[in-house]
Design a protein around this motif. Structure first.
Motif, PDB file in Angstrom:
ATOM      1  N   TRP A 140       0.018   4.166   0.899  1.00  0.00           N
ATOM      2  CA  TRP A 140      -0.332   5.064   2.003  1.00  0.00           C
ATOM      3  C   TRP A 140       0.268   4.558   3.313  1.00  0.00           C
ATOM      4  N   LYS A 141       0.029   3.326   3.639  1.00  0.00           N
ATOM      5  CA  LYS A 141       0.552   2.583   4.810  1.00  0.00           C
ATOM      6  C   LYS A 141       0.576   3.385   6.108  1.00  0.00           C
ATOM      7  N   LYS A 142      -0.487   4.084   6.405  1.00  0.00           N
ATOM      8  CA  LYS A 142      -0.531   4.869   7.639  1.00  0.00           C
ATOM      9  C   LYS A 142      -1.715   4.536   8.532  1.00  0.00           C
ATOM     10  N   CYS A 143      -2.756   3.906   8.020  1.00  0.00           N
ATOM     11  CA  CYS A 143      -3.989   3.754   8.807  1.00  0.00           C
ATOM     12  C   CYS A 143      -3.696   2.968  10.086  1.00  0.00           C
TER      13      CYS A 143
ATOM     14  N   CYS B 206       0.846  -1.197   0.000  1.00  0.00           N
ATOM     15  CA  CYS B 206       0.000   0.000   0.000  1.00  0.00           C
ATOM     16  C   CYS B 206       0.882   1.248   0.000  1.00  0.00           C
TER      17      CYS B 206
ATOM     18  N   ILE C  47       1.630  -5.022   3.355  1.00  0.00           N
ATOM     19  CA  ILE C  47       1.212  -3.622   3.308  1.00  0.00           C
ATOM     20  C   ILE C  47       2.433  -2.717   3.099  1.00  0.00           C
TER      21      ILE C  47
ATOM     22  N   ARG D 280      -8.235   3.961  -1.848  1.00  0.00           N
ATOM     23  CA  ARG D 280      -8.567   4.962  -0.822  1.00  0.00           C
ATOM     24  C   ARG D 280      -9.369   6.043  -1.525  1.00  0.00           C
TER      25      ARG D 280
ATOM     26  N   LYS E 192      -6.474   8.139   8.433  1.00  0.00           N
ATOM     27  CA  LYS E 192      -6.990   7.668   7.151  1.00  0.00           C
ATOM     28  C   LYS E 192      -6.639   8.645   6.032  1.00  0.00           C
TER      29      LYS E 192
ATOM     30  N   GLU F 282      -4.757  -3.907  -1.725  1.00  0.00           N
ATOM     31  CA  GLU F 282      -5.355  -3.355  -0.509  1.00  0.00           C
ATOM     32  C   GLU F 282      -5.828  -1.932  -0.798  1.00  0.00           C
ATOM     33  N   ALA F 283      -5.048  -1.177  -1.564  1.00  0.00           N
ATOM     34  CA  ALA F 283      -5.443   0.174  -1.980  1.00  0.00           C
ATOM     35  C   ALA F 283      -4.653   0.492  -3.242  1.00  0.00           C
TER      36      ALA F 283
ATOM     37  N   PHE G 132      -5.387   1.192  12.136  1.00  0.00           N
ATOM     38  CA  PHE G 132      -5.989  -0.115  12.433  1.00  0.00           C
ATOM     39  C   PHE G 132      -5.418  -1.204  11.538  1.00  0.00           C
ATOM     40  N   CYS G 133      -4.563  -0.832  10.598  1.00  0.00           N
ATOM     41  CA  CYS G 133      -4.130  -1.743   9.532  1.00  0.00           C
ATOM     42  C   CYS G 133      -2.773  -2.355   9.888  1.00  0.00           C
TER      43      CYS G 133
ATOM     44  N   VAL H 292       0.148  -2.278   9.101  1.00  0.00           N
ATOM     45  CA  VAL H 292       1.133  -1.542   8.294  1.00  0.00           C
ATOM     46  C   VAL H 292       2.573  -1.991   8.553  1.00  0.00           C
TER      47      VAL H 292
HETATM   48  S1  SF4 Z   1      -6.175   0.473   5.489  1.00  0.00           S
HETATM   49 FE1  SF4 Z   1      -5.850   0.451   3.296  1.00  0.00          FE
HETATM   50  S2  SF4 Z   1      -5.169   2.513   2.796  1.00  0.00           S
HETATM   51 FE2  SF4 Z   1      -4.901   2.255   4.984  1.00  0.00          FE
HETATM   52  S3  SF4 Z   1      -2.792   1.597   5.240  1.00  0.00           S
HETATM   53 FE3  SF4 Z   1      -4.062  -0.245   5.159  1.00  0.00          FE
HETATM   54  S4  SF4 Z   1      -4.051  -0.859   3.029  1.00  0.00           S
HETATM   55 FE4  SF4 Z   1      -3.336   1.256   3.110  1.00  0.00          FE
END
Ligand code: SF4
Length: 642
Positions: free
Chosen positions: A375-378, A373, A388, A448, A486, A420-421, A380-381, A383
């Motif tokens: 972005w890799k910052k969320c 991903c 990711i 996203r 997010k 994932e995104a 809850f994910c 990361v």
């Molecule tokens: S939830 Fe989706 S957009 Fe956010 S870090 Fe994980 S893979 Fe990336």
């Protein structure tokens, strides 16, 4: 002396999806072949279902059901036994219909005279309620209109199969479900004890069928190495049953375990008994560890130079990681579905919602636009994990080449990009390349909802064949979206999703509840936003997930920053993923979740969009406050420039 060439068999174990192959074996088989390895694949999840749902399979189920004391039989089992002859006569034609091999049967199924009906058909009454209390007539006509005979029949046939799956669960093996099997034995299971006990127990009918299928597969492919790909916890038990059958038949076959479940939950594996079944457990992207393993098995590399691989030595688990760079995404080759029976997958229609059905209906070629991903910052994910955190792309030319090769091989032009995104930049370049090559495909994917997706880009994607997009809105609350990093706001999501919808692209939103510090008011306000997004045609589909804290996510790694306290885990030697926590807000999210699910189900059928959102929480009288969000907030946001 040259080492003998090894034949590698990749296996999808039960249970995964039934409408299209889970892509992991297609990726790894395509990659191994690109490196000159003799690689084949088999989908034992599909094979098992195709064995069970035959006249002979149902007869075996009937024997189990009859052996149950009558008082213990559930409504599903009673309905099955009462109408057994009809089930036996119709199962073959229904399977052929769901496989797309006998479409004319739709008329007979849709007339509701051919198929026996069990408790699952009660769901049809929901549509009577849904049609706002209109009694009488055909409830399905409301949902499908006069022309949808194929869809109506597909939905009825799906209910029929769901009834049979319930019978399997109630009379044969209580752990059975269509997309997961014995999941609780593996999911975040700190100890291997429950799994070991289940594997030592007498085989169920399902285990027996799987054993027979495994032996037939060995006879057909004569592999030297078997790769068991376990994407979810609900596929591990069957994978180990398969391993058990292989070891009993031929202990010289090397067995390696890998896949999403392993990469996520078995990172701290310390359980030697797992190696009674498999010889190697590999972590993260499989390409490099497998090349190393095959070289080791071919006597071209020492054991000390295995990559990201657990082995058992002196009855202890040892992790060997001779560090070598991963195979770049640009070089992983083209997935191949060669060897999988593409005309035998079942197109099911559980949900009448047009977006939701994409997951179960139709055979989609699965491909990723990038690895990881961008972005890799969320918060809850996962990361911190490779799938990711390692973000790599391939050029639009490479992706289009892969797409052309896959269409050539499978004859199917539908693609599901399972990133994932998916990154907007890469999607834009790919869309331009698809248009330049005039490749007429349909595709959908996960993104996203970021503002890079302008109305112009949405239109370009639609022109290139994009039919649907899914993405995380999570909790529709700017406070919580900021806390979860997010990187989007609710109003921005509204504008982006509207851009997709205006371009004719269906939109599905992943929604979450129970995030740390989320109050009842947050939940009600978030639902009000979701209602407005449906009302304004921004989204057509959604699903509410309960937030789960995982040990690999920023929340799990730094709980204090999110105002929660983790509940210490017991000693873990096996699977580790979800972790319990204490949220001082003390909200009963389970009770709220019932209302959220009811609301989203109705919204997806276009029902209740005018109602005050409190109507969905009638089971919590006096406990749910009025939404503080204005009823036209989204409409106003859509009228403002971005
Ligand atoms: S939830 Fe989706 S957009 Fe956010 S870090 Fe994980 S893979 Fe990336």
């Amino acid at each position: 002396m040259n080492a003998p060439a090894l034949r590698v068999l990749s296996v999808i174990p039960p249970m995964t999806q039934l409408n299209t192959p889970y892509p992991s074996t297609a990726y790894i088989t395509g990659f191994l072949r690109s490196r000159g390895v003799d690689a084949v694949q088999v989908d034992l999840a599909l094979a098992l279902v195709l064995q069970l749902f035959t006249p002979a399979g149902l007869q075996a189920v009937q024997l189990r059901a009859l052996a149950q004391p009558e008082a213990e039989r559930t409504a599903s089992v009673h309905a099955f036994l009462d109408q057994f002859q009809r089930y036996q006569h119709t199962i073959g034609p229904v399977m052929a219909f769901l496989q797309g091999r006998d479409s004319t049967l739709a008329h007979r199924i849709a007339a509701r005279e051919l198929l026996p009906e069990g408790p699952r058909f009660a769901a049809l009454e929901v549509y009577v309620d849904a049609a706002l209390g209109e009694e009488g007539g055909d409830p399905l006509a409301w949902a499908f209109g006069a022309l949808g005979v194929q869809d109506k029949a597909r939905h009825l046939a799906t209910l029929y199969l769901n009834d049979l799956a319930d019978v399997l669960r109630d009379a044969v093996d209580e752990r059975f479900a269509f997309v997961r099997y014995a999941e609780s034995l593996a999911s975040s299971q700190p100890s291997f004890d429950p799994m070991a006990a289940a594997l030592a127990a007498a085989p169920t009918l399902i285990d027996e069928l799987l054993h027979t299928l495994t032996l037939a597969t060995l006879a057909r492919h004569t592999p030297d190495v078997v790769l068991l790909s376990v994407p979810f916890p609900g596929a591990l038990y069957a994978a180990l049953r398969i391993a058990q059958s292989i070891k009993a038949q031929n202990p010289h076959i090397a067995i390696a375990l890998g896949g999403g479940f392993v990469n996520t939950e078995l990172r701290e594996l310390a359980e030697p008994r797992l190696f009674d079944f498999v010889d190697y457990v590999t972590l993260d992207a499989g390409e490099r560890p497998l090349l190393a393993l095959l070289e080791y098995l071919g006597r071209k590399r020492s054991k000390q130079r295995l990559v990201r691989t657990f082995v058992r030595e002196d009855n202890e688990v040892r992790y060997i990681n001779f560090v070598e760079p991963d195979v770049p995404f640009e070089d992983v080759g083209t997935p191949t579905w060669d060897g999988l029976p593409l005309d035998r997958y079942l197109s099911l229609l559980d949900m009448l919602n047009p977006m939701h059905r994409l997951w179960s209906d139709g055979r989609w070629n699965k491909l990723t636009v990038a690895h990881g991903c961008y972005w890799k910052k969320c918060s809850f994910c996962d990361v911190s994990l490779d799938y990711i955190s390692r973000y790599e792309t391939a050029s639009a030319g490479t992706l289009a080449d892969r797409i052309e090769a896959i269409v050539g091989e499978t004859g199917q032009t539908g693609f599901h990009f399972v990133d994932e995104a998916a990154p907007p930049k890469a999607l834009k370049a790919l869309a331009q390349e698809l248009l330049r090559r005039q490749l007429p495909i349909s595709w959908w994917g996960n993104i996203r909802f970021e503002k890079t997706f302008t109305p112009e880009l949405c239109q370009l994607l639609a022109d290139s064949g994009c039919i649907a997009m899914s993405g995380g809105l999570e909790v529709a609350s700017d406070r919580l979206l900021t806390l979860m990093k997010k990187g989007v706001s609710v109003e921005q999501v509204a504008r982006v999703t509207k851009g997709f919808a205006d371009a004719g692209i269906l939109v599905h939103a992943y929604l979450m509840y129970g995030f740390p510090t989320q109050t009842v008011q947050d939940t009600v306000d978030a639902l009000e936003y979701v209602r407005q997004l449906f009302e304004n045609g921004c989204i057509q589909s959604g699903f509410f997930h309960r937030f789960a804290c995982t040990v690999h996510s920023p929340v799990g790694l730094d709980p204090a920053a999110y105002g929660i306290e983790l509940i210490p885990l017991p000693e873990v030697t096996f699977a580790k993923n979800d972790i319990g926590f204490i949220d001082p807000t003390g909200v009963d999210h389970d009770a709220l979740g019932i209302g959220l699910r009811k609301a989203i189900y109705n919204y997806m059928h276009g029902i209740g969009l005018d109602e005050d959102v409190r109507v969905w929480f009638s089971h919590l009288p006096g406990k749910v406050p009025k939404a503080t969000v204005g009823r036209h907030r989204i409409a106003k946001a859509l009228n403002q420039p971005a």
